[in-house]
Design an enzyme around this catalytic site. Structure first.
Site, mmCIF file in Angstrom:
data_model
loop_
_atom_site.group_PDB
_atom_site.id
_atom_site.type_symbol
_atom_site.label_atom_id
_atom_site.label_comp_id
_atom_site.label_asym_id
_atom_site.label_seq_id
_atom_site.Cartn_x
_atom_site.Cartn_y
_atom_site.Cartn_z
ATOM 1 N N ARG A 224 0.851 -1.185 0.000
ATOM 2 C CA ARG A 224 0.000 0.000 0.000
ATOM 3 C C ARG A 224 0.894 1.244 0.000
ATOM 4 O O ARG A 224 1.980 1.240 0.609
ATOM 5 C CB ARG A 224 -0.883 0.030 1.246
ATOM 6 C CG ARG A 224 -2.045 -0.953 1.215
ATOM 7 C CD ARG A 224 -3.091 -0.567 0.168
ATOM 8 N NE ARG A 224 -4.245 -1.464 0.157
ATOM 9 C CZ ARG A 224 -4.406 -2.489 -0.671
ATOM 10 N NH1 ARG A 224 -3.474 -2.786 -1.567
ATOM 11 N NH2 ARG A 224 -5.504 -3.222 -0.614
ATOM 12 N N HIS A 272 -0.980 -0.097 -9.771
ATOM 13 C CA HIS A 272 -1.680 -1.017 -8.857
ATOM 14 C C HIS A 272 -2.181 -2.257 -9.611
ATOM 15 O O HIS A 272 -3.385 -2.546 -9.632
ATOM 16 C CB HIS A 272 -2.845 -0.296 -8.155
ATOM 17 C CG HIS A 272 -3.284 -0.977 -6.885
ATOM 18 N ND1 HIS A 272 -3.653 -0.308 -5.742
ATOM 19 C CD2 HIS A 272 -3.415 -2.302 -6.587
ATOM 20 C CE1 HIS A 272 -4.003 -1.170 -4.815
ATOM 21 N NE2 HIS A 272 -3.860 -2.402 -5.302
HETATM 22 P P1 NDP Z 1 -1.590 -11.646 4.944
HETATM 23 O O1 NDP Z 1 -2.528 -11.162 5.990
HETATM 24 O O2 NDP Z 1 -1.694 -13.048 4.469
HETATM 25 O O3 NDP Z 1 -0.086 -11.451 5.443
HETATM 26 C C1 NDP Z 1 0.339 -10.341 6.144
HETATM 27 C C2 NDP Z 1 1.753 -10.582 6.653
HETATM 28 O O4 NDP Z 1 2.238 -9.357 7.222
HETATM 29 C C3 NDP Z 1 1.803 -11.641 7.743
HETATM 30 O O5 NDP Z 1 2.967 -12.412 7.629
HETATM 31 C C4 NDP Z 1 1.875 -10.796 9.025
HETATM 32 O O6 NDP Z 1 2.521 -11.413 10.102
HETATM 33 C C5 NDP Z 1 2.703 -9.638 8.533
HETATM 34 N N1 NDP Z 1 2.517 -8.479 9.424
HETATM 35 C C6 NDP Z 1 1.387 -7.809 9.694
HETATM 36 N N2 NDP Z 1 1.625 -6.823 10.573
HETATM 37 C C7 NDP Z 1 2.940 -6.882 10.861
HETATM 38 C C8 NDP Z 1 3.794 -6.150 11.711
HETATM 39 N N3 NDP Z 1 3.325 -5.144 12.471
HETATM 40 N N4 NDP Z 1 5.089 -6.497 11.780
HETATM 41 C C9 NDP Z 1 5.568 -7.530 11.033
HETATM 42 N N5 NDP Z 1 4.818 -8.269 10.190
HETATM 43 C C10 NDP Z 1 3.516 -7.941 10.116
HETATM 44 O O7 NDP Z 1 -1.710 -10.624 3.719
HETATM 45 P P2 NDP Z 1 -1.448 -10.916 2.177
HETATM 46 O O8 NDP Z 1 -0.102 -11.521 2.039
HETATM 47 O O9 NDP Z 1 -2.595 -11.614 1.579
HETATM 48 O O10 NDP Z 1 -1.479 -9.416 1.589
HETATM 49 C C11 NDP Z 1 -0.551 -8.431 2.017
HETATM 50 C C12 NDP Z 1 -0.934 -7.071 1.453
HETATM 51 O O11 NDP Z 1 -0.645 -7.004 0.065
HETATM 52 C C13 NDP Z 1 -2.417 -6.717 1.509
HETATM 53 O O12 NDP Z 1 -2.793 -6.284 2.796
HETATM 54 C C14 NDP Z 1 -2.537 -5.622 0.479
HETATM 55 O O13 NDP Z 1 -2.313 -4.361 1.075
HETATM 56 C C15 NDP Z 1 -1.395 -5.904 -0.482
HETATM 57 N N6 NDP Z 1 -1.887 -6.291 -1.813
HETATM 58 C C16 NDP Z 1 -1.512 -5.535 -2.917
HETATM 59 C C17 NDP Z 1 -1.923 -5.888 -4.173
HETATM 60 C C18 NDP Z 1 -1.463 -5.134 -5.368
HETATM 61 O O14 NDP Z 1 -1.972 -5.356 -6.468
HETATM 62 N N7 NDP Z 1 -0.517 -4.246 -5.245
HETATM 63 C C19 NDP Z 1 -2.786 -7.059 -4.398
HETATM 64 C C20 NDP Z 1 -3.099 -7.778 -3.191
HETATM 65 C C21 NDP Z 1 -2.668 -7.389 -1.963
HETATM 66 P P3 NDP Z 1 1.903 -12.711 10.823
HETATM 67 O O15 NDP Z 1 2.132 -13.828 9.827
HETATM 68 O O16 NDP Z 1 2.723 -12.869 12.030
HETATM 69 O O17 NDP Z 1 0.455 -12.425 11.054
HETATM 70 C C1 OXD Z 2 -5.818 -6.022 -2.961
HETATM 71 C C2 OXD Z 2 -5.364 -5.088 -3.955
HETATM 72 O O1 OXD Z 2 -5.754 -5.713 -1.771
HETATM 73 O O2 OXD Z 2 -5.757 -5.203 -5.119
HETATM 74 O O3 OXD Z 2 -6.247 -7.118 -3.347
HETATM 75 O O4 OXD Z 2 -4.560 -4.219 -3.650
#
Ligand code: NDP
Ligand code: OXD
Length: 309
Positions: A224, A272
């Site tokens: 993001r 994006h």
């Molecule tokens: P998940 O919820 O599966 O994974 C999030 C990861 O971040 C987990 O490993 C979590 O740790 C870690 N995390 C969260 N908070 C912290 C913190 N404070 N410190 C350290 N690690 C942290 O999310 P996804 O992998 O599915 O997606 C990640 C992000 O990707 C989405 O939230 C979205 O913003 C972005 N995205 C962007 C897209 C694009 O087109 N650009 C498309 C899709 C998503 P833990 O495992 O310990 O919970």
């Molecule tokens: C998502 C994105 O969160 O498209 O899936 O960014």
């Protein structure tokens, strides 16, 4: 039978209707603002719904997010207190892993420099560090971070991942917590952000973190725009401490005309598109969640509102 309201200013409702109908032929699929009787709606499928729209559905039982990231939904104080399921689908995960691999390779293999050389008719081998000597640090080891790590490892890259809680992933070094972040950054020739946007992660890509990266490191942000302090990135690129950045997400989207990222020679911008939720590849997930809700089975990928993801 479920009555679903589709609310998205940017997604193709007819494509979603068609794919979901293949899986759930009895579903009553309505598209906002033509909701009909709001009391009939029990499920909403949403991306960036205008604040307050979901609060107007008195019998809503389930919210399905068309995105993996739900931070925008969670900022709506009127969001109904029903289960919120985020997008987790193979198509999206594969897309994101491919984006990360693409960006790492384009910098490692000097794609921009060779493109310029081609335009100038220059035949010159620039050389590159072998993958086995290139370290990629991934912030976030969730669905997408782990998939990116697993895609890079067979190519020979050294991958380290960072998460909130401790994790064990075969073949990938994992770190967590504040100390883990500093240790990871110090050893990251590439720093990839795949974190959810929360109060804890907002602005994490900042001058302090950049200073701990090795000179010449490249930042890849596909999570993001709110994770990145844009002025700090520009300063670190200007000073030569950072070697480049690939950015797919921005504080303001679309990226405004005249923004320095558009023309910066060390910044690669995409609109994006790192991970796309194709209706054909992501409707299984939606249908599965609806079936689970209809039959009282436990829902998967429910957002923990307290932690913000
Ligand atoms: P998940 O919820 O599966 O994974 C999030 C990861 O971040 C987990 O490993 C979590 O740790 C870690 N995390 C969260 N908070 C912290 C913190 N404070 N410190 C350290 N690690 C942290 O999310 P996804 O992998 O599915 O997606 C990640 C992000 O990707 C989405 O939230 C979205 O913003 C972005 N995205 C962007 C897209 C694009 O087109 N650009 C498309 C899709 C998503 P833990 O495992 O310990 O919970
Ligand atoms: C998502 C994105 O969160 O498209 O899936 O960014």
């Amino acid at each position: 039978m479920t009555t679903l309201l589709f609310v998205s200013p940017s997604d193709n409702s007819e494509a979603w209707r068609g794919e979901i109908a293949k899986r759930l032929p009895d579903l009553d699929f309505r598209v906002w603002p033509d909701a009909g009787d709001p009391a009939a709606i029990d499920c909403a499928l949403v991306w960036k719904p205008p604040p307050g729209v979901l609060a107007g559905l008195p019998n809503l039982k389930l919210i399905l997010s068309l995105g993996a990231g739900v931070e925008r939904l969670l900022t709506d104080p009127t969001l109904p207190d029903v289960p919120l399921v985020r997008m987790v689908a193979d198509g999206l995960t594969e897309d994101m892993a491919a984006y990360v691999v693409l960006q790492v390779l384009r910098w490692q293999r000097q794609v921009d420099a060779y493109t310029e050389q081609q335009r100038a008719g220059v035949w010159k081998q620039l050389g590159h560090k072998p993958a086995s000597e290139v370290r990629v640090g991934i912030l976030g080891l969730g669905v997408l971070g782990e998939a990116a790590a697993r895609a890079l490892t067979p190519l020979g890259f050294q991958v380290i991942g960072w998460s909130r809680s401790p994790k064990e992933i075969r073949g990938i070094e994992t770190l967590h917590g504040e100390d883990g972040l500093v240790a990871l950054a110090a050893r990251s020739d590439f720093l990839v952000c795949l974190l959810p946007l929360t109060d804890q992660t907002r602005g994490i890509l900042n001058a302090g973190l950049f200073a701990t990266l090795p000179k010449g490191a490249v930042v890849i942000n596909a999570a993001r725009g709110g994770h990145l302090v844009e002025a700090d990135l520009l300063a670190a690129l200007e000073s030569g401490h950072l070697g480049g950045a690939s950015l797919d997400v921005f504080a303001e989207e679309p990226l405004p005309a005249g923004h320095p990222f558009w023309t910066h020679p060390k910044v690669h911008v995409t609109p994006h598109v790192a991970g796309i939720t194709h209706p054909s590849r992501c409707s299984d997930h939606i249908a599965d969640a609806i079936r689970r809700a209809e039959t009282g089975q436990p829902l998967l990928h429910v957002v923990e509102r307290g932690r913000g993801y």
